[in-house]
Write a protein that holds these residues in place. Structure first.
Motif, mmCIF file in Angstrom:
data_model
loop_
_atom_site.group_PDB
_atom_site.id
_atom_site.type_symbol
_atom_site.label_atom_id
_atom_site.label_comp_id
_atom_site.label_asym_id
_atom_site.label_seq_id
_atom_site.Cartn_x
_atom_site.Cartn_y
_atom_site.Cartn_z
ATOM 1 N N TYR A 1 0.860 -1.206 0.030
ATOM 2 C CA TYR A 1 -0.114 -0.118 0.148
ATOM 3 C C TYR A 1 0.938 1.173 -0.007
ATOM 4 C CZ TYR A 1 -3.441 3.313 1.412
ATOM 5 O OH TYR A 1 -4.460 4.457 1.524
ATOM 6 N N PHE A 2 2.043 1.232 0.930
ATOM 7 C CA PHE A 2 2.847 2.350 0.918
ATOM 8 C C PHE A 2 3.733 2.384 -0.410
ATOM 9 C CE2 PHE A 2 1.283 1.966 5.376
ATOM 10 C CZ PHE A 2 0.762 3.213 5.400
ATOM 11 N N ALA B 1 -6.729 -2.679 8.133
ATOM 12 C CA ALA B 1 -7.369 -1.917 7.272
ATOM 13 C C ALA B 1 -7.147 -1.727 5.706
ATOM 14 C CB ALA B 1 -7.381 -0.332 7.917
ATOM 15 N N ILE B 2 -5.999 -1.821 5.492
ATOM 16 C CA ILE B 2 -5.512 -1.905 4.304
ATOM 17 C C ILE B 2 -6.061 -3.215 3.508
ATOM 18 C CG2 ILE B 2 -3.687 -2.204 2.536
ATOM 19 C CD1 ILE B 2 -2.012 -0.662 4.559
ATOM 20 N N MET B 3 -6.115 -4.275 4.305
ATOM 21 C CA MET B 3 -6.529 -5.711 3.790
ATOM 22 C C MET B 3 -7.812 -5.682 3.581
ATOM 23 S SD MET B 3 -3.585 -7.136 2.971
ATOM 24 C CE MET B 3 -4.202 -8.828 2.571
ATOM 25 N N LEU C 1 9.601 12.188 13.762
ATOM 26 C CA LEU C 1 8.529 11.315 13.810
ATOM 27 C C LEU C 1 8.168 10.793 12.496
ATOM 28 C CD1 LEU C 1 5.813 12.830 12.609
ATOM 29 C CD2 LEU C 1 6.470 14.590 14.362
ATOM 30 N N VAL C 2 7.248 9.597 12.541
ATOM 31 C CA VAL C 2 6.900 8.991 11.404
ATOM 32 C C VAL C 2 5.183 8.870 11.268
ATOM 33 C CG1 VAL C 2 6.832 6.719 9.990
ATOM 34 C CG2 VAL C 2 8.782 7.370 11.582
ATOM 35 N N SER C 3 4.774 9.195 10.017
ATOM 36 C CA SER C 3 3.320 9.187 9.939
ATOM 37 C C SER C 3 2.976 8.193 8.941
ATOM 38 C CB SER C 3 2.508 10.399 9.897
ATOM 39 O OG SER C 3 2.735 11.180 8.458
ATOM 40 N N ALA C 4 1.912 7.370 8.970
ATOM 41 C CA ALA C 4 1.470 6.689 7.875
ATOM 42 C C ALA C 4 -0.067 6.564 7.744
ATOM 43 C CB ALA C 4 1.956 4.883 8.238
ATOM 44 N N LEU C 5 -0.453 7.082 6.575
ATOM 45 C CA LEU C 5 -2.057 7.007 6.561
ATOM 46 C C LEU C 5 -2.614 6.140 5.545
ATOM 47 C CD1 LEU C 5 -4.484 8.975 6.512
ATOM 48 C CD2 LEU C 5 -3.646 10.208 4.423
ATOM 49 N N TYR C 6 -3.524 5.575 6.327
ATOM 50 C CA TYR C 6 -4.464 4.576 5.295
ATOM 51 C C TYR C 6 -5.864 5.577 5.068
ATOM 52 C CZ TYR C 6 -8.254 1.955 4.087
ATOM 53 O OH TYR C 6 -9.613 1.488 3.830
ATOM 54 N N LYS C 7 -5.861 5.671 3.830
ATOM 55 C CA LYS C 7 -6.998 6.507 3.392
ATOM 56 C C LYS C 7 -8.019 5.764 2.448
ATOM 57 C CE LYS C 7 -7.925 11.078 1.569
ATOM 58 N NZ LYS C 7 -7.359 12.483 1.029
#
Length: 534
Positions: free
Chosen positions: A43-44, A150-152, A62-68
């Motif tokens: 996904y990323f 959430a991605i799956m 910092l790290v951010s990862a968005l599932y949209k």
């Protein structure tokens, strides 16, 4: 990658192995390792702009990862931190401190360094030991699992994972994250509906076996004082007044003073205590110490910084009145005159006086001189700035300067929010299926980054800015960005014991079996609530 208890356990052990004590090279490198781990999700790779870094300080990010989901704006923000406290207390076990499986086996072979409770838990086989397993890399592991799920499953809700450095010292990571989250909110058209943290559930006592969910987090603030007396030779003690003498009176009044105690939802704040007390004399001599500093820990639930300063000033005036009375009695007995009356002055008043006397340029020069000293942290800088100003305004002495020393954690609470009430009811019901003794606590009783996810309308918050000497220089709080957040806060995390101790440990079943199910059901509930509203 992380959809079974075994895989989740392996993920946790990998995260813990990335040693990331606060202000170390490991903390700097953690974000890059996590980015590489997240890029294992296709996904990323397909959406590289959803995986971002944000600089904090000292080469930390910092790290951010968005599932949209392209069809919704509603977003749950998953908050965690990846720094840990130091590992020196592990002694000969230190090389294994961030290797949970190996450390747990080593303790089985030699449990002599563990307390009795930890030895019992070790023998049960129900716990995994190691620095960071509880506080709080398990929370991050659970959030990574949620994002993957959430991605799956293509959840009809957005998830924004944000994990930060430096929660354990100044929360520099979360204070910067607030600005980053605010920018993403606008850039990605996100509507925040919940800030979810997964700090571990802390036991309320040695025999407490219950687990907890938290609908808020306690606030913390540090009133501090600079004492400026009058120097003299020890052979002529009453020609001066020592700062330790003055500080003793204030500390006696501040320690365990229930004027600072608050109650909300039947819960009480711990009483205030001293965090540091020292004089500012750099070397031994027969000159008396005439400058000293103290810092006090005060917890809050509803009170503002302004209210705390008002109470602090009241207590300080009472303490100095007692100090003055004792001093005058001694002088009278000895047949000598006093050197003056002790004043109680807020830093903002000292600053205004110094600007009027010295000019803005000179005051800024004094501040810059202190801030440039790399050996000082923000607490030391705060008191040293007040010290420099008072050295140049000696006519105000003897005096006590009242100020705030960083960090400041505003309290946050969402216990009356309908979404939170429904979510907690669901979690308590779900817990029964697993025989989990789960209960609600309204205020998380440790430091938590959720403090910066909620903004209460507070006319007194300027009192913090005006009385924090390093404000706007080396320390600030993004009040403006926080004011844009209206979503409630909730903390749901795994069960563990003894954070920040050699016996730090995580309950295996809670972490790898029960908590994944509870968080999954929680997010399903939140998602359904959105659909009902729409």
């Amino acid at each position: 990658m992380w959809d079974t208890p075994e895989k989740l356990r392996a993920l946790l052990c990998e995260l813990v192995s990335w040693e990331s004590q606060t202000l170390t090279k490991g903390e700097q490198q953690f974000s890059k390792k996590l980015q590489a781990k997240l890029q294992q999700l296709q996904y990323f790779v397909d959406h590289p702009s959803y995986l971002t870094f944000c600089d904090v300080d000292h080469e930390r990010q910092l790290v951010s990862a968005l599932y949209k989901n392209p069809n919704v704006e509603e977003t749950v923000v998953l908050i965690s931190h990846f720094d840990t406290v130091q590992i020196e207390e592990y002694g000969s076990f230190m090389p294994l401190a961030t290797m949970p499986e190996e450390l747990t086996n080593a303790f089985r072979a030699d449990p002599s360094m563990l307390n009795l409770s930890a030895k019992k838990d070790l023998a049960s086989g129900d716990y995994l030991f190691g620095r960071g397993v509880m506080d709080m890399k398990m929370g991050l592991a659970l959030h990574l699992q949620l994002v993957e799920t959430a991605i799956m499953e293509e959840w009809p809700i957005n998830l924004l994972l944000v994990t930060v450095p430096d929660e354990e010292v100044n929360s520099a990571g979360m204070r910067q994250a607030v600005k980053h989250i605010s920018e993403l909110q606008k850039k990605q058209d996100l509507t925040f509906i919940l800030f979810l943290n997964s700090e571990p559930s802390f036991s309320q006592g040695p025999a407490d076996l219950k687990e907890y969910v938290y609908s808020g987090t306690i606030g913390k603030i540090m009133p501090a004082a600079l004492f400026y007396g009058k120097e003299t030779h020890v052979g002529e003690p009453l020609k001066g007044i020592t700062a330790p003498f003055m500080s003793a009176f204030l500390t006696a009044e501040m320690e365990w003073n229930d004027k600072f105690c608050e109650e909300d939802f039947g819960e009480l704040t711990p009483l205030p205590v001293s965090l540091q007390l020292k004089d500012l004399k750099n070397q031994y001599s027969t000159q008396t110490p005439y400058r000293a500093m103290t810092m006090y820990n005060v917890f809050l639930m509803k009170r503002s910084a302004g209210e705390i300063m008002d109470i602090f000033e009241e207590v300080a005036k009472e303490a100095m009145a007692k100090c003055q009375s004792r001093y005058e009695i001694i002088c009278q007995k000895q047949g000598v005159s006093t050197i003056g009356t002790i004043s109680v002055i807020r830093f903002e008043e000292l600053y205004a006086y110094a600007v009027q006397k010295l000019g803005t340029e000179k005051v800024n020069e004094l501040k810059t001189f202190v801030i440039a000293n790399g050996s000082y942290d923000d607490r030391e800088r705060s008191l040293r700035i007040a010290d420099q100003l008072l050295i140049h305004c000696r006519e105000l002495a003897p005096a006590v300067i009242l100020l705030f020393a960083p960090p400041y954690y505003p309290p946050a609470n969402s216990s009356n929010n309908l979404l939170i009430q429904g979510a907690i009811s669901l979690l308590l019901e779900e817990a029964k299926k697993y025989n989990i003794p789960l209960e609600q606590i309204h205020y998380f009783n440790g430091i938590c980054d959720l403090s910066y996810c909620q903004f209460r309308v507070d006319k007194d918050w300027k009192a913090y800015e005006k009385n924090t000497p390093v404000w706007g220089e080396t320390y600030d709080i993004p009040f403006q960005e926080m004011s844009q957040f209206s979503a409630p806060v909730l903390n749901v995390g795994p069960y563990g014991k003894d954070a920040h101790q050699i016996s730090e440990r995580l309950h295996v079943k809670s972490a790898f079996e029960e908590m994944p199910e509870l968080l999954y059901e929680l997010l399903k509930y939140v998602s359904k609530r959105i659909q009902v509203v729409e």
